[in-house]
Motif scaffolding. Structure first.
Motif, PDB file in Angstrom:
ATOM      1  N   ASN A  39       0.823  -1.212   0.000  1.00 10.11           N
ATOM      2  CA  ASN A  39       0.000   0.000   0.000  1.00 10.11           C
ATOM      3  C   ASN A  39       0.859   1.265   0.000  1.00 10.11           C
ATOM      4  O   ASN A  39       0.565   2.219  -0.731  1.00 10.11           O
ATOM      5  N   ASN A  43       0.988   4.061  -3.045  1.00 12.46           N
ATOM      6  CA  ASN A  43       0.805   5.489  -2.766  1.00 12.46           C
ATOM      7  C   ASN A  43       2.001   6.297  -3.261  1.00 12.46           C
ATOM      8  O   ASN A  43       1.840   7.380  -3.827  1.00 12.46           O
ATOM      9  N   ASP A  46       1.881   6.567  -7.043  1.00  8.95           N
ATOM     10  CA  ASP A  46       0.864   7.531  -7.462  1.00  8.95           C
ATOM     11  C   ASP A  46       1.322   8.969  -7.240  1.00  8.95           C
ATOM     12  O   ASP A  46       0.881   9.880  -7.941  1.00  8.95           O
TER      13      ASP A  46
END
Length: 90
Positions: A39, A43, A46
């Protein structure tokens, strides 16, 4: 997990690992740890739309009472630290 990260992050994001020697043993749920790293990596990807470098670092850390008094759920002691700093491409 390295192959999973490479496939997930794509070719625009490089991955570097900096693993401390003599890392203390720790108790962690392997599935939760893997999910957390994945995760955080997604992130980070992105946040770097033009690509960049994700570094996964581990280290030993000692948290003293002065620090833990400011953190509601942390007890003083020895911990293993996991950090995922990024460097975005311009």
């Amino acid at each position: 997990m390295s192959e999973l990260l490479r496939r997930t992050l794509g070719e625009q994001v490089g991955i570097e690992t900096v693993l401390a020697g003599g890392l203390w043993q720790t108790h962690a749920d392997p599935n939760q740890l893997e999910s957390t790293i994945l995760n955080l990596a997604v992130n980070a990807r992105d946040a770097m739309p033009n690509g960049g470098k994700l570094t996964i670092e581990t280290s030993n850390s000692h948290l003293d009472r002065r620090y833990t008094d400011l953190q509601a759920e942390v007890a003083p002691g020895q911990y293993v630290s996991l950090a995922l700093p990024t460097a975005a491409s311009a």
